[in-house]
Design a protein around this motif. Structure first.
Motif, PDB file in Angstrom:
ATOM      1  N   GLU A 626      42.961  11.512 -34.444  1.00  0.00           N
ATOM      2  CA  GLU A 626      44.069  11.921 -33.715  1.00  0.00           C
ATOM      3  C   GLU A 626      44.428  10.620 -32.817  1.00  0.00           C
ATOM      4  O   GLU A 626      45.683  10.357 -32.382  1.00  0.00           O
ATOM      5  N   SER A 627      43.660   9.532 -32.579  1.00  0.00           N
ATOM      6  CA  SER A 627      44.247   8.458 -32.083  1.00  0.00           C
ATOM      7  C   SER A 627      44.518   7.302 -32.835  1.00  0.00           C
ATOM      8  O   SER A 627      44.835   6.106 -32.258  1.00  0.00           O
ATOM      9  N   ASP A 628      44.474   7.607 -34.297  1.00  0.00           N
ATOM     10  CA  ASP A 628      44.821   6.433 -35.036  1.00  0.00           C
ATOM     11  C   ASP A 628      46.056   6.686 -35.981  1.00  0.00           C
ATOM     12  O   ASP A 628      45.917   7.940 -36.933  1.00  0.00           O
ATOM     13  N   SER A 629      47.156   6.416 -35.637  1.00  0.00           N
ATOM     14  CA  SER A 629      48.554   6.881 -36.518  1.00  0.00           C
ATOM     15  C   SER A 629      48.189   6.327 -37.885  1.00  0.00           C
ATOM     16  O   SER A 629      49.233   6.918 -38.624  1.00  0.00           O
ATOM     17  N   ASN A 630      47.268   5.531 -38.393  1.00  0.00           N
ATOM     18  CA  ASN A 630      47.237   5.277 -39.840  1.00  0.00           C
ATOM     19  C   ASN A 630      46.353   6.021 -40.480  1.00  0.00           C
ATOM     20  O   ASN A 630      45.870   5.886 -41.757  1.00  0.00           O
ATOM     21  N   ALA A 631      45.601   7.037 -39.747  1.00  0.00           N
ATOM     22  CA  ALA A 631      44.429   7.898 -40.392  1.00  0.00           C
ATOM     23  C   ALA A 631      45.061   9.011 -41.287  1.00  0.00           C
ATOM     24  O   ALA A 631      46.304   9.351 -41.228  1.00  0.00           O
ATOM     25  N   PRO A 632      44.477   9.149 -42.703  1.00  0.00           N
ATOM     26  CA  PRO A 632      45.037   9.958 -43.647  1.00  0.00           C
ATOM     27  C   PRO A 632      45.097  11.333 -43.230  1.00  0.00           C
ATOM     28  O   PRO A 632      44.242  11.629 -42.326  1.00  0.00           O
ATOM     29  N   PRO A 633      46.059  12.159 -43.525  1.00  0.00           N
ATOM     30  CA  PRO A 633      45.964  13.512 -43.210  1.00  0.00           C
ATOM     31  C   PRO A 633      44.808  14.346 -43.569  1.00  0.00           C
ATOM     32  O   PRO A 633      44.187  14.035 -44.282  1.00  0.00           O
ATOM     33  N   ALA A 634      44.057  14.978 -42.634  1.00  0.00           N
ATOM     34  CA  ALA A 634      43.100  16.129 -42.942  1.00  0.00           C
ATOM     35  C   ALA A 634      43.542  17.342 -43.287  1.00  0.00           C
ATOM     36  O   ALA A 634      44.306  17.875 -42.545  1.00  0.00           O
ATOM     37  N   THR A 635      43.084  17.842 -44.275  1.00  0.00           N
ATOM     38  CA  THR A 635      43.409  19.119 -45.167  1.00  0.00           C
ATOM     39  C   THR A 635      42.292  19.902 -45.429  1.00  0.00           C
ATOM     40  O   THR A 635      41.110  19.322 -45.643  1.00  0.00           O
ATOM     41  N   PHE A 636      42.518  21.080 -45.665  1.00  0.00           N
ATOM     42  CA  PHE A 636      41.551  21.945 -46.345  1.00  0.00           C
ATOM     43  C   PHE A 636      40.742  21.143 -47.703  1.00  0.00           C
ATOM     44  O   PHE A 636      39.668  21.116 -47.866  1.00  0.00           O
ATOM     45  N   GLU A 637      42.082  20.621 -48.425  1.00  0.00           N
ATOM     46  CA  GLU A 637      41.496  19.915 -49.660  1.00  0.00           C
ATOM     47  C   GLU A 637      40.845  18.547 -49.486  1.00  0.00           C
ATOM     48  O   GLU A 637      40.109  17.977 -50.225  1.00  0.00           O
ATOM     49  N   ASN A 638      41.163  17.906 -48.353  1.00  0.00           N
ATOM     50  CA  ASN A 638      40.811  16.303 -47.985  1.00  0.00           C
ATOM     51  C   ASN A 638      40.564  16.376 -46.464  1.00  0.00           C
ATOM     52  O   ASN A 638      41.171  15.732 -45.892  1.00  0.00           O
ATOM     53  N   PRO A 639      39.386  16.999 -46.125  1.00  0.00           N
ATOM     54  CA  PRO A 639      39.001  16.904 -44.617  1.00  0.00           C
ATOM     55  C   PRO A 639      38.238  15.494 -44.422  1.00  0.00           C
ATOM     56  O   PRO A 639      38.121  14.920 -45.290  1.00  0.00           O
ATOM     57  N   ALA A 640      38.229  15.092 -43.096  1.00  0.00           N
ATOM     58  CA  ALA A 640      37.709  13.972 -42.866  1.00  0.00           C
ATOM     59  C   ALA A 640      36.033  13.961 -43.288  1.00  0.00           C
ATOM     60  O   ALA A 640      35.455  12.802 -43.424  1.00  0.00           O
ATOM     61  N   THR A 641      35.423  15.267 -43.111  1.00  0.00           N
ATOM     62  CA  THR A 641      34.004  15.421 -43.493  1.00  0.00           C
ATOM     63  C   THR A 641      34.083  16.778 -44.203  1.00  0.00           C
ATOM     64  O   THR A 641      34.723  17.651 -43.663  1.00  0.00           O
ATOM     65  N   ARG A 642      32.981  16.968 -44.943  1.00  0.00           N
ATOM     66  CA  ARG A 642      32.813  18.628 -45.287  1.00  0.00           C
ATOM     67  C   ARG A 642      31.599  18.920 -44.569  1.00  0.00           C
ATOM     68  O   ARG A 642      30.567  19.842 -45.060  1.00  0.00           O
ATOM     69  N   TRP A 643      31.064  18.472 -43.382  1.00  0.00           N
ATOM     70  CA  TRP A 643      29.812  19.089 -42.395  1.00  0.00           C
ATOM     71  C   TRP A 643      30.137  20.319 -42.230  1.00  0.00           C
ATOM     72  O   TRP A 643      31.278  20.662 -41.982  1.00  0.00           O
ATOM     73  N   PRO A 644      29.209  21.200 -42.323  1.00  0.00           N
ATOM     74  CA  PRO A 644      27.669  20.999 -42.550  1.00  0.00           C
ATOM     75  C   PRO A 644      27.107  21.157 -43.988  1.00  0.00           C
ATOM     76  O   PRO A 644      26.085  20.886 -44.227  1.00  0.00           O
TER      77      PRO A 644
END
Length: 669
Positions: A626-644
């Motif tokens: 949330e602090s990075d305006s250039n971070a790619p969107p996080a979605t169900f299909e494309n999350p930042a991680t699939r943990w756990p």
């Protein structure tokens, strides 16, 4: 970049109160350091060393003789936290100190009640979710099982489910600011799933001979509570006209609890769960001139964070203006009786409760500490009228319905004045809009305003060490505080990294009118002088943290901190669990024990009675930075991680983790 749900929670506005005249930062520093005879040993040295940083120079300060002396003393001291520190950083998984296991106990969608179907992220239903573990687990509480052979290895785990992330939960919503587009894509069916994923869970848990914790399947104690569970309203506001609705003309029955963040466990074995950002669930427009207009505005109602008002009239303030007054309370639940009705205890006040930490005072009365988690809000204390009676459930059943609610004013001389919010005293009269104690508790924020309480930097979890009389207040951050609007207890403006205030109950009397207080640590990177952090020089590059949120005092009196808001762009590290020294030459030394996966917040630290297990809650893994305006969107299909699970067909899943030491033994010892 569109707002994430976490950003929306962070963005609760300062609701327009004019700041009182305040001393300059120099005046505050002088008052605080004149009050204490600080030039006594390493603690005084460390305090003096912090002063150049508070001036806000842009570069790291060179080592001073005082700093060198403090570091020398600290280097010979022995830490109470005996573990190999985790390296700070950010990646897709979790990390725990060497020699420990961190096992996922339960995940969003796992079975809780009999008949729960296997989790199917592509085929979710509200009926299934009501039987399954909810979303965004936050507070955790462990209650030993009565009669258990080993109560530290068999008990009930109670869990808050704070809120939902639609973009990570549901396929096809895309990365959109749902509020800005009128909640496009949200349907009655998805709303019903969200409502079922809120609330809480009661789990029977047991540690096996192999040292691993498991949820007991088919337990008679298992329970799911959600946004439509019937609840009773008790205390001074019960039955008041301002709590009456078309669905509940009695003003004593309400459906569900919302945005339950932290909580506490009572001495008589019940669970206190706290409604925090309740305002976000309401939409619509209040009729012009409505008598609740100022009250709603003070609470930020309607917040419009969810689309529930589209499908449920009770969340539309235009149709049901009193419904919002029925949220923002501390809820008491008996986890040992699945048929019991949860009770909203209105005597503890209505605001955005982060938690409710109860303890038995030396006179037998019960004291409950709570923070109002918003910028420029307050620290509260409730003291029961009657004492706790051990072994007498009937005597304690409604103990929280009668007592005195107070708010804190932090003085520059190092004392805390507790100011009672009692109808008929001071400004709490009919002329000021307080016709009864019901009005005082419904509008606890406005009542605290009138008493001149100290406007704090987001008071979150508050916990105490009953043995030492110390009370620790987590202040997460306040980027809206200006440099000319600082005060003794909030010395930095702006304050993006937060700090921790330590209060001391005199002689262990938590009902006293005045306490002592000090700043335990100002958070952030101590290597950057402009940040003004005050960690002990003994703290390693991995041991500092920002944004303290929840905390726990273990049975050895050690303080453990969990954080919310560290991220790759903001601090270069993930959220996690840190041990923090509170006494001696190592006071204010941090040490990293557990690290979250990317995008996650660390919640709910809870120790078993033998300190051999630490339960923690990993909330909203997979969110974008949330602090990075250039971070790619996080979605169900494309999350930042699939943990756990790390499976391509599974989204990230908020989960409870059980941390144990290989071979046995106490955590961190």
């Amino acid at each position: 970049m569109p707002l994430t749900r976490a950003q929306a929670f962070e963005a609760s506005d300062d609701l327009g109160r004019s700041p009182a005249d305040r001393p300059t930062l120099g005046d505050v520093i002088a008052a605080r350091f004149d009050r204490r005879d600080i030039v006594k040993g390493a603690l005084g040295v460390a305090a003096i060393m912090a002063l150049p940083r508070m001036a806000g120079s842009a570069a790291a300060q060179p080592a001073t003789p005082a700093a060198t002396a403090a570091a020398s003393v600290a280097s010979t001291a022995r830490s109470r936290f005996d573990f190999a520190e985790v390296a700070a950083g950010v990646d897709e998984t979790h990390h725990v100190a060497e020699g420990y296991d961190a096992d996922v106990l339960i995940r969003w969608g796992d079975p809780v009640l009999p008949g729960a179907p296997p989790f199917d992220p592509a085929g979710q239903t509200a009926a299934a979710q009501r039987l399954q573990f909810g979303y965004n687990n936050d507070y955790l509480g462990y209650l030993p099982m009565p009669g258990a052979e080993n109560p530290a290895r068999h008990g009930l785990l109670v869990v808050n489910h704070e809120y939902t992330n639609e973009e990570l939960m549901f396929p096809g919503l895309g990365r959109q600011d749902l509020r800005a587009v009128g909640f496009k894509g949200i349907t009655p069916e998805l709303t019903a799933i969200e409502m079922a994923a809120h609330g809480g869970s009661v789990l029977e848990v047991r540690r096996g001979d192999d040292g691993k914790w498991r949820v007991v399947a088919g337990s008679r104690y298992a329970r799911r509570i959600d946004a439509e569970t019937p609840m009773e309203i008790t205390g001074p506001a019960a039955g008041h006209p301002r709590l009456k609705t078309a669905a509940d003309p009695s003003g004593r029955r309400v459906l569900g609890m919302l945005n339950n963040c932290a909580g506490g466990l009572t001495p008589w074995g019940t669970w206190l769960t706290c409604e925090e950002n309740f305002h976000g669930y309401f939409g619509g427009v209040l009729p012009e001139g409505h008598p609740e207009a100022k009250n709603h505005a003070r609470a930020g109602v309607p917040g419009g964070w969810f689309g529930w008002a589209r499908f449920h009239d009770r969340f539309d303030v235009g149709r049901e203006p009193n419904e919002a007054n029925r949220f923002g309370w501390v809820v008491e639940i008996d986890p040992f009786d699945p048929a019991s009705t949860p009770k909203k205890r209105t005597a503890l006040g209505r605001f955005k409760h982060e938690g409710a930490f109860p303890l038995v005072n030396r006179d037998g009365r019960v004291v409950v500490y709570s923070g109002d988690d918003e910028r420029f809000e307050y620290v509260y204390r409730f003291v029961t009228a009657r004492p706790f009676v051990p072994g007498d459930p009937a005597a304690n059943r409604d103990l929280l319905d009668d007592g005195v609610l107070s708010v804190a004013r932090y003085e520059a001389d190092g004392t805390v004045a507790w100011l009672p919010l009692v109808h008929g005293h001071g400004p709490f009269t009919a002329e000021n809009g307080f016709a009864s104690q019901a009005d005082v508790v419904i509008e606890a924020r406005r009542a605290a305003d009138l008493l001149g309480a100290t406007r704090m930097d987001r008071p979150e979890d508050i916990e105490a060490d009953p043995k030492s009389g110390k009370v620790f207040v987590m202040l997460t951050n306040n980027t809206r505080r200006k440099a000319d609007d600082t005060d003794a207890a909030n010395p930095r403006g702006p304050n993006p990294f937060g700090h921790i205030v330590e209060m001391t109950a005199p002689g262990g009397d938590h009902a006293a009118d005045r306490f002592g207080w000090d700043v335990l640590v100002k958070c952030g990177d101590p290597a950057i002088a402009a940040v003004g952090a005050s960690f002990n020089p003994a703290t390693s590059k991995d041991g500092w943290f920002g944004m303290p949120d929840n905390c726990a005092v273990d049975h050895q009196g050690r303080l453990w901190i969990t954080t919310d808001g560290n991220s790759g762009a903001r601090t270069g590290r993930a959220d996690g669990v840190w041990g923090l020294e509170t006494e001696g030459p190592l006071r204010a030394t941090g040490k990293l024990f557990f690290r979250c996966p990317v995008g996650a917040e660390m919640c709910g630290p809870m120790f078993t009675p033998d300190d051999e297990t630490l339960f923690v809650a990993v909330q909203h893994p997979g969110e974008a930075d949330e602090s990075d305006s250039n971070a790619p969107p996080a979605t169900f299909e494309n999350p930042a991680t699939r943990w756990p699970d790390f499976r391509p067909d599974m989204p990230p899943r908020p989960s409870v983790v059980a941390i144990t030491r290989r071979g046995g033994g106490r955590i961190g010892s």
